[in-house]
Design a protein around this motif. Structure first.
Motif, mmCIF file in Angstrom:
data_model
loop_
_atom_site.group_PDB
_atom_site.id
_atom_site.type_symbol
_atom_site.label_atom_id
_atom_site.label_comp_id
_atom_site.label_asym_id
_atom_site.label_seq_id
_atom_site.Cartn_x
_atom_site.Cartn_y
_atom_site.Cartn_z
ATOM 1 N N ALA A 40 67.025 2.820 -191.379
ATOM 2 C CA ALA A 40 66.465 2.697 -190.031
ATOM 3 C C ALA A 40 65.707 1.378 -189.894
ATOM 4 N N CYS A 41 64.997 0.974 -190.948
ATOM 5 C CA CYS A 41 64.256 -0.302 -190.912
ATOM 6 C C CYS A 41 65.211 -1.492 -190.806
ATOM 7 N N ILE A 42 66.357 -1.409 -191.459
ATOM 8 C CA ILE A 42 67.366 -2.467 -191.328
ATOM 9 C C ILE A 42 67.768 -2.597 -189.857
ATOM 10 N N HIS A 43 67.985 -1.452 -189.206
ATOM 11 C CA HIS A 43 68.369 -1.483 -187.791
ATOM 12 C C HIS A 43 67.250 -2.071 -186.928
ATOM 13 N N ILE A 44 66.007 -1.698 -187.193
ATOM 14 C CA ILE A 44 64.888 -2.253 -186.416
ATOM 15 C C ILE A 44 64.824 -3.767 -186.583
ATOM 16 N N ARG A 45 65.040 -4.245 -187.790
ATOM 17 C CA ARG A 45 64.995 -5.699 -188.021
ATOM 18 C C ARG A 45 66.071 -6.431 -187.221
ATOM 19 N N GLY A 46 67.114 -5.719 -186.797
ATOM 20 C CA GLY A 46 68.180 -6.324 -185.997
ATOM 21 C C GLY A 46 67.902 -6.331 -184.503
ATOM 22 N N ILE A 47 66.878 -5.617 -184.061
ATOM 23 C CA ILE A 47 66.564 -5.535 -182.634
ATOM 24 C C ILE A 47 65.931 -6.839 -182.159
ATOM 25 N N VAL A 48 66.397 -7.314 -181.007
ATOM 26 C CA VAL A 48 65.849 -8.528 -180.404
ATOM 27 C C VAL A 48 65.473 -8.240 -178.951
ATOM 28 N N LYS A 86 62.681 -6.695 -201.395
ATOM 29 C CA LYS A 86 63.109 -7.638 -202.437
ATOM 30 C C LYS A 86 63.845 -8.836 -201.836
ATOM 31 N N ALA A 87 64.491 -8.611 -200.705
ATOM 32 C CA ALA A 87 65.226 -9.687 -200.022
ATOM 33 C C ALA A 87 64.308 -10.558 -199.161
ATOM 34 N N GLY A 88 63.026 -10.182 -199.081
ATOM 35 C CA GLY A 88 62.077 -10.971 -198.299
ATOM 36 C C GLY A 88 61.961 -10.552 -196.841
ATOM 37 N N ASP A 89 62.580 -9.413 -196.478
ATOM 38 C CA ASP A 89 62.502 -8.911 -195.113
ATOM 39 C C ASP A 89 61.230 -8.084 -194.917
ATOM 40 N N ILE A 90 60.825 -7.898 -193.688
ATOM 41 C CA ILE A 90 59.690 -7.032 -193.370
ATOM 42 C C ILE A 90 60.013 -5.618 -193.852
ATOM 43 N N LYS A 91 59.137 -5.062 -194.691
ATOM 44 C CA LYS A 91 59.406 -3.732 -195.242
ATOM 45 C C LYS A 91 59.252 -2.633 -194.189
ATOM 46 N N PHE A 92 58.197 -2.710 -193.391
ATOM 47 C CA PHE A 92 57.943 -1.696 -192.362
ATOM 48 C C PHE A 92 57.879 -2.368 -190.997
ATOM 49 N N PRO A 93 59.049 -2.673 -190.428
ATOM 50 C CA PRO A 93 59.070 -3.374 -189.137
ATOM 51 C C PRO A 93 58.737 -2.448 -187.966
ATOM 52 N N VAL A 94 58.187 -3.035 -186.939
ATOM 53 C CA VAL A 94 57.937 -2.366 -185.671
ATOM 54 C C VAL A 94 58.447 -3.289 -184.569
ATOM 55 N N PHE A 95 58.546 -2.781 -183.361
ATOM 56 C CA PHE A 95 58.908 -3.629 -182.227
ATOM 57 C C PHE A 95 58.281 -3.035 -180.974
#
Length: 149
Positions: A40-48, A86-95
């Motif tokens: 789900a966090c991967i999907h949130i990181r894709g939201i613009v 580990k990839a350097g992405d936001i672990k717990f993203p919000v929007f």
């Protein structure tokens, strides 16, 4: 003639006792937080900014209940440390998102499961996933069923 291009649409689940489409309508906008599932966090990181969000009530309701729009992309949850994967992405993203409209006719999980067009939809296949992209063809069908067109 309708605009030929639509920004991506995501479906976000919420327990209506915690935060419902009516709460979003009242507030006008909110921060979408509390998601910890890695997929789900991967999907949130894709939201613009501009992506549309179908709001889905969990619990006893289990239905698409409205539509919102992302007012920006993902950022670190201000209530957590700025942890990264580990990839350097936001672990717990919000929007942030704002209210767009309430469904005229909520579309229930039972309806999704009964309709073969939704057999491969993550809502049906991965029912515990709290944020997911909605394929364009299914997005159109959901909006028609819910009166969100």
């Amino acid at each position: 003639m309708p605009y030929p291009f639509r920004m991506p649409t995501y479906l976000c689940k919420s327990e209506p006792d915690d935060y419902s489409i009516d709460d979003l309508k009242r507030d006008g906008s909110t921060i979408w937080d509390g998601v910890t599932n890695p997929t789900a966090c991967i999907h949130i990181r894709g939201i613009v900014k501009g992506d549309e969000i179908l709001i889905y009530h969990t619990g006893g309701e289990k239905a698409v209940t409205g539509l919102a729009v992302a007012t920006g992309g993902a950022y670190h949850d201000p209530e957590r440390d700025e942890a990264t994967t580990k990839a350097g992405d936001i672990k717990f993203p919000v929007f942030d998102l704002k209210y767009r409209k309430t469904a005229k006719t909520p579309v229930t999980l039972a309806e999704f499961k009964a309709d073969t067009r939704f057999a491969d939809f993550e809502l049906v296949k991965l029912p515990r996933l709290s944020v997911m992209p909605v394929p364009p063809k299914l997005d159109t069908i959901i909006r028609e069923l819910a009166g969100l067109s």
